[in-house]
Design an enzyme around this catalytic site. Structure first.
Site, PDB file in Angstrom:
ATOM      1  N   GLU A   1       0.801  -1.225   0.000  1.00  6.55           N
ATOM      2  CA  GLU A   1       0.000   0.000   0.000  1.00  6.55           C
ATOM      3  C   GLU A   1       0.831   1.270   0.000  1.00  6.55           C
ATOM      4  OE1 GLU A   1      -0.314  -2.472   2.282  1.00  6.55           O
ATOM      5  OE2 GLU A   1      -2.336  -2.531   3.122  1.00  6.55           O
TER       6      GLU A   1
ATOM      7  N   ASP B   1      -2.143  -5.170   3.627  1.00 10.10           N
ATOM      8  CA  ASP B   1      -2.304  -5.497   5.048  1.00 10.10           C
ATOM      9  C   ASP B   1      -3.125  -6.766   5.261  1.00 10.10           C
ATOM     10  OD1 ASP B   1      -0.793  -3.369   5.835  1.00 10.10           O
ATOM     11  OD2 ASP B   1      -2.463  -2.104   6.449  1.00 10.10           O
TER      12      ASP B   1
ATOM     13  N   ASP C   1      -5.790  -7.926   6.654  1.00 14.15           N
ATOM     14  CA  ASP C   1      -7.141  -7.815   7.184  1.00 14.15           C
ATOM     15  C   ASP C   1      -8.117  -7.666   6.014  1.00 14.15           C
ATOM     16  OD1 ASP C   1      -6.720  -5.226   6.316  1.00 14.15           O
ATOM     17  OD2 ASP C   1      -6.736  -4.319   8.298  1.00 14.15           O
TER      18      ASP C   1
ATOM     19  N   GLU D   1      -9.723  -5.116   4.817  1.00 13.18           N
ATOM     20  CA  GLU D   1      -9.450  -3.979   3.945  1.00 13.18           C
ATOM     21  C   GLU D   1      -8.264  -4.268   3.039  1.00 13.18           C
ATOM     22  OE1 GLU D   1      -9.204   0.879   4.203  1.00 13.18           O
ATOM     23  OE2 GLU D   1      -9.149  -0.311   6.028  1.00 13.18           O
TER      24      GLU D   1
ATOM     25  N   TYR E   1       1.393  -6.034  13.460  1.00 10.64           N
ATOM     26  CA  TYR E   1       0.209  -5.392  12.882  1.00 10.64           C
ATOM     27  C   TYR E   1      -0.685  -4.831  13.981  1.00 10.64           C
ATOM     28  CZ  TYR E   1      -3.499  -4.493   9.536  1.00 10.64           C
ATOM     29  OH  TYR E   1      -4.429  -3.877   8.744  1.00 10.64           O
TER      30      TYR E   1
ATOM     31  N   ARG F   1      -3.893  -3.695  13.934  1.00  8.02           N
ATOM     32  CA  ARG F   1      -5.348  -3.893  13.958  1.00  8.02           C
ATOM     33  C   ARG F   1      -5.607  -5.348  14.341  1.00  8.02           C
ATOM     34  NH1 ARG F   1      -4.614  -0.587   9.360  1.00  8.02           N
ATOM     35  NH2 ARG F   1      -5.391   1.535   9.723  1.00  8.02           N
TER      36      ARG F   1
ATOM     37  N   HIS G   1      -4.654 -12.225  14.286  1.00  6.52           N
ATOM     38  CA  HIS G   1      -3.255 -11.813  14.397  1.00  6.52           C
ATOM     39  C   HIS G   1      -2.815 -11.833  15.852  1.00  6.52           C
ATOM     40  CE1 HIS G   1      -4.075 -10.401  10.387  1.00  6.52           C
ATOM     41  NE2 HIS G   1      -4.973  -9.548  10.843  1.00  6.52           N
TER      42      HIS G   1
END
Length: 701
Positions: free
Chosen positions: A9, A82, A84, A86, A299, A301, A345
């Protein structure tokens, strides 16, 4: 030419990964999302299975063209966004936009950006998880339908620019409900009676609080309090009972997203949004002197407190080396996850234990080192031995009345050698307020001496308004949203003008209260805490492959469409109270009003659309511009933050974040400004040639 392309990203993440992969790998960044639903229309075909109509985000065509060019001739394209929902969605959109063949695209994820994690991911790629993408897509479509269908009704019935959202509306309801509790609260009188006591041969006193007689009682009026005081003034005070016990307190778990946001708020004063922005930079990688570009944390989140056994063993060795074997617990600590935790995670922890916060201060920004130290210390403490302490509770007899005193003494500091947790409390009890720091050694039947007796009138207090920290805690407890949604939800309700942030406290605005009342009356299901929680569970079921994403949307929309029709028919038009100023419109003579727009507050003529006169919203000061000697005004940013600037802008560019006070400089009689130096408030002279500076002392200093 490189044989493989890795797409991430951000450029920071690309730079960190680049050093772990050889010349056969080319690294490019998508700069976040490249495709999304259109911004100006619903973008969902409700009559055709709720099919979303994705389009390239404005300004991203050049990025896509560059990625397409980079993908030409390579054998494999690794989508390393990432780990997740998203991130899965970004990878899916990249694959679609670049028209990658199925056999050419490979999905890789890593919980930490380290050499081992990156190389393992590249060696064990998978395919895009379509169920995870569909869970993201379901949330996106659901929230788009709710927002784009309810918002026009709010524009029609209240004013343009308002919005509704599935999670944001529930967050606003929480804050408004708390305000209703505060407004409805009726304080009750009570009295607190305390004794300042000492024992023979000692000057230092300790405090005992009134308990009752045979059982605990509440003192509710002055007459009751005065009688107890009179009874105790000349009574013999003797130690009736002593209880000594040894207790221990385990460390708190390592951070998950919600607890990191809460602790960063209470300890560092960070907003949830700022916490996540700083944490993202630490995760993606920072150039560290002696190490190169390094991802400093795992990570950020996550809702899991799980830690890899390998890291736990490594941490235990480090703790023994730095603190001693007694600081290493016999059993490796484990912590329970909260109900409905996805456990995708690990908890948030440092990636490299040998990168100590104090050794990399020069490589990081101030906010980065603060958050990194918070994460580092909390993780290490979570793997350490409990704190052991001795508690003493004493009952003291004064004729038929009983007073109680308590104190504690730390025997072994355990994890507190590294970290102390800041508790988020809704109320502070009397016992906590008056807990003794000093507690003498006492024996049964010992006679004590009264130095002072205090009777204080108090009143019960309403519940506290939410801070960002306590709101995140409540959202998590009620299962509203997921780790990735807390920060954007709070930012949205503040930016929309539904909630105001005053220092660290969240207040509902008039607009927020009006919209909330409409939502509660006409869109009951949307703001129902249970529905929001159930919907999160449905999204989890989509991710687990147990249900089709568009079936979840269809089931929701059946009742929602009827609700929309009824609401549009039954909601009466509401006129919000306008903030009228003393500023007169020079075009039509009316008093101008304060309005809010995309660039912040401004003055507008209430005669719109006949009169379209507008002006910047400013406040006067007594300060003279140090550059041109004209007046200085208080101005506002688009996020309503105050600053000062010259009235002759842009001809004069004087501006400052330091705000003027009512005080004058004792040296030159110019206005004194309030500023911060090393996080302490100071007064400084607005005259740049004057060196007057004074620290603002607190009242008790």
């Amino acid at each position: 030419m490189a044989k493989n392309l890795v797409i991430v990203e951000s450029p920071a993440k690309a730079k960190t990964i680049k050093k772990y992969l050889g010349k056969d790998y080319k690294i490019e960044a998508s700069y976040g999302h490249i495709r999304d639903l259109p911004s100006k229309n619903l973008g969902v075909d409700i009559d055709n299975g709720f099919t979303p109509k994705y389009q390239t985000i404005k300004g991203k065509k050049k990025v896509i063209d560059k990625l397409k060019e980079s993908a030409k001739g390579v054998e494999k394209v690794f989508l390393a966004t990432d780990p997740d929902r998203e991130g899965e969605a970004i990878s899916w959109h990249i694959a679609k936009a670049l028209k990658l063949k199925e056999e050419q695209q490979f999905r890789i994820t890593f919980n930490e950006i380290t050499k081992k994690a990156v190389q393992q991911a590249v060696s064990n790629p998978s395919k895009i998880n379509i169920d995870m993408f569909n869970a993201y897509q379901a949330r996106r479509v659901l929230d788009r339908i709710v927002g784009y269908k309810i918002s026009p009704i709010l524009w029609k019935k209240i004013k343009k620019g308002l919005s509704a959202g599935r999670v944001q509306s529930v967050a606003v309801k929480l804050i408004c409900d708390r305000e209703d509790e505060i407004n409805a609260f009726v304080p009750e009188e009570y009295w607190e009676i305390t004794l300042n006591l000492n024992k023979d041969g000692e000057k230092e006193t300790f405090i005992a609080k009134y308990f009752g007689q045979s059982k605990k009682i509440k003192i509710t009026n002055k007459e009751q309090a005065k009688k107890i005081v009179e009874d105790c003034k000349n009574a013999q005070l003797t130690v009736k009972e002593i209880k000594v016990s040894n207790k221990s307190r385990r460390p708190s778990p390592p951070f998950i997203t919600s607890t990191l946001q809460q602790e960063a708020s209470t300890k560092l004063g960070f907003t949830a949004k700022r916490t996540m922005q700083v944490a993202q930079s630490l995760y993606e990688g920072m150039p560290i002197e002696g190490f190169g570009s390094v991802g400093l944390i795992t990570y950020m989140r996550t809702d899991s407190t799980r830690i890899s056994p390998e890291i736990q063993l490594e941490t235990r060795k480090m703790i023994e080396k730095m603190f001693g074997s007694e600081y290493v617990p016999t059993a490796i600590p484990t912590y329970k996850n909260k109900k409905n935790s996805q456990d995708a995670h690990e908890a948030i922890r440092p990636t490299e234990l040998d990168i100590l916060p104090q050794n990399i201060k020069d490589s990081l920004k101030d906010e980065q080192i603060k958050l990194y130290k918070l994460i580092y210390d909390r993780f290490v403490a979570s793997q350490m031995s409990p704190v052991k302490y001795e508690t003493t509770s004493v009952s003291i007899k004064a004729d038929e009345h009983i007073f109680k005193a308590s104190g504690s003494n730390v025997i072994f500091n355990g994890y507190q050698a590294v970290y102390q947790v800041t508790e988020i409390k809704s109320k502070v009890t009397i016992e906590e307020e008056a807990k003794n720091k000093y507690m003498p050694s006492l024996i049964k039947d010992e006679i004590l001496h009264l130095q002072k007796i205090n009777d204080i009138q108090k009143f019960t207090q309403p519940p506290y308004r939410y801070s960002e920290a306590s709101l995140v805690k409540m959202l998590e407890e009620k299962g509203i949203g997921r780790p990735s949604t807390y920060a954007p939800t709070i930012s949205t309700i503040v930016n929309r003008g539904y909630v105001e942030r005053q220092k660290r406290t969240l207040f509902p605005t008039e607009t927020g209260i009006v919209v909330n009342n409409i939502m509660k009356k006409h869109f009951t299901k949307i703001v129902d805490y249970g529905f929001t929680t159930e919907m999160e569970d449905s999204l989890d079921n989509i991710e687990n492959g147990e249900v089709l994403w568009n079936q979840v949307i269809e089931d929701f929309y059946k009742g929602f469409s009827d609700t929309l029709i009824a609401a549009d028919k039954n909601i009466e038009k509401i006129t919000l109270q306008q903030d009228i100023t003393d500023v007169i419109c020079e075009n039509c003579g009316k008093n101008m009003i304060i309005k809010s727009g995309r660039y912040g507050k401004f003055l507008a003529c209430p005669g719109y659309p006949e009169c379209k006169n507008t002006k910047p919203y400013t406040l006067p000061t007594d300060m003279i511009c140090p550059k041109c000697s004209k007046n200085v005004l208080i101005k506002f940013t688009k996020k309503d933050k105050k600053y000062i600037g010259c009235e002759d802008y842009p001809n004069c560019d004087f501006s400052s974040w330091d705000l003027p006070t009512d005080l004058k400089c004792p040296k030159c009689n110019n206005t004194l400004l309030e500023t911060r130096i090393n996080y302490k408030k100071h007064l400084k002279c607005s005259n740049e040639t004057c060196d007057y500076l004074e620290e603002i002392k607190k009242n008790n200093e």
